[in-house]
Design a protein around this motif. Structure first.
Motif, short mmCIF file in Angstrom:
data_model
loop_
_atom_site.label_atom_id
_atom_site.label_comp_id
_atom_site.label_asym_id
_atom_site.label_seq_id
_atom_site.Cartn_x
_atom_site.Cartn_y
_atom_site.Cartn_z
N LYS A 1 0.81 -1.21 0.00
CA LYS A 1 0.00 0.00 0.00
C LYS A 1 0.84 1.27 0.00
CE LYS A 1 -3.75 -0.43 2.18
NZ LYS A 1 -4.69 -0.45 1.03
N ALA A 2 1.94 1.27 0.77
CA ALA A 2 2.77 2.47 0.84
C ALA A 2 3.51 2.72 -0.47
CB ALA A 2 3.76 2.36 2.00
N GLY A 3 3.78 1.66 -1.23
CA GLY A 3 4.56 1.82 -2.45
C GLY A 3 3.73 1.94 -3.71
N PHE B 1 -1.38 3.77 -7.35
CA PHE B 1 -1.31 3.10 -8.65
C PHE B 1 -2.30 1.95 -8.70
CE2 PHE B 1 0.34 0.09 -11.73
CZ PHE B 1 0.63 0.91 -12.81
N ALA B 2 -2.45 1.20 -7.60
CA ALA B 2 -3.41 0.10 -7.57
C ALA B 2 -4.83 0.62 -7.75
CB ALA B 2 -3.28 -0.67 -6.25
N ARG B 3 -5.14 1.73 -7.08
CA ARG B 3 -6.47 2.32 -7.24
C ARG B 3 -6.71 2.75 -8.68
NH1 ARG B 3 -11.07 1.96 -5.34
NH2 ARG B 3 -10.15 1.95 -3.24
N LEU B 4 -5.73 3.40 -9.29
CA LEU B 4 -5.87 3.85 -10.67
C LEU B 4 -6.02 2.66 -11.61
CD1 LEU B 4 -5.81 6.14 -12.77
CD2 LEU B 4 -3.32 5.92 -12.81
N LEU B 5 -5.24 1.60 -11.38
CA LEU B 5 -5.32 0.42 -12.24
C LEU B 5 -6.70 -0.23 -12.13
CD1 LEU B 5 -4.01 -1.55 -14.17
CD2 LEU B 5 -3.02 -2.75 -12.21
N LYS B 6 -7.24 -0.31 -10.93
CA LYS B 6 -8.59 -0.87 -10.78
C LYS B 6 -9.61 -0.02 -11.52
CE LYS B 6 -12.22 -2.17 -7.58
NZ LYS B 6 -12.64 -2.50 -6.23
N VAL C 1 -12.64 -6.39 -10.13
CA VAL C 1 -11.23 -6.35 -9.77
C VAL C 1 -11.14 -6.29 -8.25
CG1 VAL C 1 -9.06 -5.08 -9.94
CG2 VAL C 1 -10.61 -5.18 -11.90
N TRP C 2 -10.34 -7.17 -7.65
CA TRP C 2 -10.23 -7.23 -6.20
C TRP C 2 -9.15 -6.26 -5.73
CZ3 TRP C 2 -7.06 -7.94 -2.07
CH2 TRP C 2 -7.64 -8.31 -0.86
N LEU C 3 -9.52 -5.40 -4.79
CA LEU C 3 -8.59 -4.48 -4.15
C LEU C 3 -8.90 -4.49 -2.66
CD1 LEU C 3 -6.29 -2.44 -4.72
CD2 LEU C 3 -8.03 -0.65 -4.80
N ASP C 4 -7.88 -4.66 -1.84
CA ASP C 4 -8.11 -4.90 -0.41
C ASP C 4 -8.93 -3.79 0.25
OD1 ASP C 4 -6.15 -3.02 -0.64
OD2 ASP C 4 -4.69 -4.01 0.65
N SER C 5 -8.66 -2.54 -0.08
CA SER C 5 -9.38 -1.45 0.57
C SER C 5 -10.85 -1.43 0.23
CB SER C 5 -8.74 -0.10 0.19
OG SER C 5 -8.71 0.06 -1.21
N ASP C 6 -11.26 -2.12 -0.84
CA ASP C 6 -12.67 -2.18 -1.24
C ASP C 6 -13.33 -3.49 -0.87
OD1 ASP C 6 -12.39 0.32 -2.36
OD2 ASP C 6 -12.03 -0.44 -4.38
N ASP C 7 -12.61 -4.58 -0.98
CA ASP C 7 -13.23 -5.90 -0.94
C ASP C 7 -12.83 -6.76 0.25
OD1 ASP C 7 -14.52 -5.69 -3.64
OD2 ASP C 7 -12.45 -5.50 -4.26
N TRP D 1 2.04 -10.32 4.28
CA TRP D 1 0.72 -10.63 3.74
C TRP D 1 0.75 -10.71 2.22
CZ3 TRP D 1 -1.87 -12.58 7.42
CH2 TRP D 1 -1.78 -12.09 8.72
N CYS D 2 1.57 -9.91 1.58
CA CYS D 2 1.72 -10.02 0.13
C CYS D 2 2.34 -11.36 -0.25
CB CYS D 2 2.57 -8.86 -0.41
SG CYS D 2 1.83 -7.22 -0.21
N ILE D 3 3.34 -11.77 0.50
CA ILE D 3 3.96 -13.07 0.26
C ILE D 3 2.94 -14.19 0.46
CG2 ILE D 3 5.65 -14.71 1.18
CD1 ILE D 3 6.90 -12.68 -0.61
N GLY D 4 2.11 -14.07 1.50
CA GLY D 4 1.08 -15.08 1.73
C GLY D 4 0.11 -15.17 0.56
#
Length: 500
Positions: free
Chosen positions: A234-236, A240-245, A258-264, A295-298
C-alpha cells in the motif's frame, strides 16, 4: 441561527416522551373482555368499546394524537435518508438540527436511531393484542432480535454504553420470562400451537440454510467473482493500484470485478481465500518492498498453490530479490512467522518468490499518463484472453495533454519522478470528471514534468508527496504559478510528506 437548536430541543423532548405519547394515543383501542360479554376500555372500565359515544370521541382524539408520533417517525426517517448527502455538502445546520438522532451513535451506524424508535413503537403496539401470552411472546422475540442487533452492530459511540444496553435488554428478557409464570389464564391449545411452530422452525430452518451454503459453494467454485486480484504494497503502490482498478473496471473487455483490499477485504481471516479460490488472474505490483510484506507473500503462496494465472507489473524502483535475500528471508523479514498459523512454511515463501519471478512482466514508466495506463490495461486483458503477454513494457505514449496546454485552466503539479504522484493525479482526475462534466474547462490536467505551465492557468492542485520540494522541475512550475498569481489547493498524498 437558533432555529436548528430549537428544532433539536423539540426533537429531544419528543423522543423522551415517545412511548408515553403512543401509549396515550392507542389507549382507546385497548379493550378487554368482561363476564357480561361486553368489551370495555382497559383504563376506563365504564366506557364500552365501539358502542358508546364516549368511546367514539376517545377514538377520534386517539387517531389525531397518533399522528404526532407517526409524523415524528416520518421526519426521522427522512433525516436519516438525507444524512449522507447533507454531510457531503457540509451542511452543519442540518447536523445541529438533528443532533438528537445522530450524536449518540458512531458515524457508521448513524441510522440506529430508527431501530430504537421502531422498537419503542412496536412495544407500544403490542399492548393492543388481547392475548397476554402473545404479548409476552412477541415482546421477548422483539427484545431478542434487538439484542442481536446490538451485539453485531455495537452502535453507541462508547463501548460501555453498548454493554449497558445489552445488559438491560438481557435483564428485561429475564424479567419477562419470570413474569410469564404469573399469567393467570393460559390457553393450552394456543401455547401448544406456538411451541409446535417454534420447534418446526428450529428443525426446518437449518436444512435450507445448509442447502443454500452448499449450492453457493458449488456456484462459487464454478464461477469466480473476480477477474483480477491486485497484490500490492500500500505504501509503495496504493495510488497506482487504485488507478489500475479504475481503468480495468472501465474497460469494455472486463467481465468480472477487480479485487482491491481497501474495497473488498471485509474479513482479514479470509484474505488468502480470495487469490486462491475467487480470482482468475493474480497481478503483483512489484515495488521496492513488495517481497518484504508478509501478507503479500502469503497471497503469492496461495495463488501458487492453486495454480492461478499470474502477471508481474514492474514499477520504477523495483529490484529483483537476490539469492542471499531469499535464503535469509526469515532474518530480513522476521514478521514472516505470522504466516505460520495459515499453514505457510519458509520453504513455501522461497518457492512463491521463485514462482512469481518466473512470470512474464510489464514495465511501467516513471511518469504514467492516460495513454500508458490504457496500454497496460490492454496488455493485461490480452494476457487473460491469449494466455500470454502481448507486450513486455508499457510505453510512455504522449497524450493530448500538451496539445491542450494552451487552454488549461486547472493544472496538477506533481512529482514527475515518482509514479505514485502521477497515478494519484490521474485518479483524482477520474474522480473529478463526473463532477465537472458541465464545466469541462475546469477539468484539471496533469502536465508532464518537462512542460511549461501555460499562461491560462488560474488554479493549481499541488500534490504534496515526500521529497517533492527537492524536485527542481516542480519548483520551477510552482514559481511559474506564483507569477501567474494562480489560486492553489495543496493536497497531501503521502504520510511521509513534511513542509520544509
Amino acid at each position: 441561527q437558533r432555529l436548528p437548536w430549537l428544532i433539536c430541543a423539540i426533537g429531544t423532548i419528543t423522543l423522551i416522551f415517545y412511548i408515553p405519547v403512543v401509549m396515550a394515543a392507542i389507549g382507546p383501542f385497548q379493550c378487554v373482555d368482561n363476564p357480561n360479554g361486553l368489551r370495555t376500555v382497559r383504563e376506563y372500565q365504564s366506557v364500552i368499546c365501539w358502542v358508546s359515544s364516549e368511546h367514539t370521541t376517545m377514538v377520534v382524539f386517539g387517531v389525531f394524537a397518533m399522528m404526532v408520533p407517526i409524523a415524528y417517525l416520518a421526519m426521522s426517517v427522512l433525516a436519516v435518508w438525507k444524512f449522507s448527502e447533507r454531510m457531503r455538502q457540509g451542511d452543519v445546520a442540518f447536523l445541529k438540527m438533528f443532533t438528537f438522532l445522530f450524536v449518540r451513535y458512531t458515524p457508521k451506524h448513524y441510522w440506529f436511531a430508527l431501530v430504537h424508535m421502531g422498537r419503542s413503537l412496536a412495544f407500544s403496539l403490542i399492548t393492543l393484542l388481547p392475548s397476554v401470552v402473545m404479548q409476552i411472546l412477541l415482546t421477548q422475540m422483539l427484545m431478542l432480535a434487538h439484542c442481536m442487533c446490538l451485539v453485531v452492530a455495537m452502535p453507541w459511540r462508547t463501548y460501555w454504553a453498548n454493554m449497558l444496553e445489552v445488559f438491560t435488554t438481557v435483564a428485561m428478557l429475564a424479567l419477562l420470562c419470570f413474569a410469564s409464570f404469573f399469567v393467570e389464564s393460559v390457553p393450552g391449545q394456543f401455547v401448544a400451537s406456538v411451541a409446535g411452530g417454534i420447534a418446526i422452525c428450529i428443525v426446518a430452518v437449518p436444512v435450507p440454510a445448509v442447502l443454500y451454503g452448499v449450492i453457493a459453494r458449488l456456484r462459487h467454485r464454478s464461477r469466480k467473482p473476480f477477474q483480477f486480484f491486485l497484490c500490492h504494497h500500500k505504501a509503495g503502490a496504493g495510488c497506482f493500484a487504485r488507478l489500475l482498478k479504475v481503468k480495468l473496471q472501465g474497460h469494455s473487455g472486463m467481465k468480472k470485478r477487480v479485487w482491491l483490499d481497501s474495497d473488498d477485504l471485509k474479513d482479514l481471516t479470509r484474505l488468502f481465500d480470495y487469490p486462491s479460490n475467487q480470482t482468475d488472474n493474480f497481478i503483483v505490483l512489484c515495488t521496492k518492498e513488495i517481497f518484504s510484506r508478509p501478507w503479500c507473500i502469503g497471497e503469492m503462496v496461495f495463488a501458487m498453490r492453486n495454480d492461478v494465472a499470474a502477471t508481474r507489473v514492474v514499477l520504477p524502483g523495483f529490484a529483483p530479490p537476490d539469492s542471499n535475500f531469499v535464503a535469509a528471508y526469515a532474518t530480513h523479514v522476521p514478521e514472516v512467522v505470522k504466516l505460520t498459523e495459515h499453514g505457510i512454511a519458509l520453504g513455501d515463501v522461497h518457492h512463491a518468490i521463485e514462482w512469481i519471478m518466473d512470470k512474464q512482466s510489464m514495465i511501467v514508466p516513471d511518469f504514467v499518463t492516460e495513454a500508458s495506463m490504457n496500454n497496460l490495461v490492454k496488455g493485461l486483458l490480452a494476457a487473460t484472453s491469449a494466455g500470454s503477454l502481448v507486450m513486455s513494457s508499457v510505453s510512455r505514449v504522449p497524450s493530448n495533454l500538451v496539445d491542450r496546454a494552451a487552454v488549461v485552466a486547472t493544472a496538477i503539479l506533481a512529482d514527475g519522478s515518482a509514479v505514485e504522484s502521477s497515478a494519484c493525479a490521474l485518479a483524482l482526475i477520474h474522480m473529478l470528471r463526473p463532477l465537472l462534466v458541465h464545466t469541462p474547462v475546469k477539468m484539471p490536467v496533469l502536465l508532464p514534468a518537462d512542460t511549461e505551465l501555460p499562461a491560462t492557468v488560474t488554479l493549481v492542485l499541488i500534490l504534496c508527496s515526500a521529497g517533492i520540494f527537492h524536485n527542481v522541475k516542480f519548483l520551477k512550475a510552482l514559481m511559474a504559478a506564483a507569477k501567474l498569481n494562480a489560486k492553489y489547493v495543496p493536497i497531501i498524498t503521502d504520510d511521509a510528506f513534511r513542509f520544509p
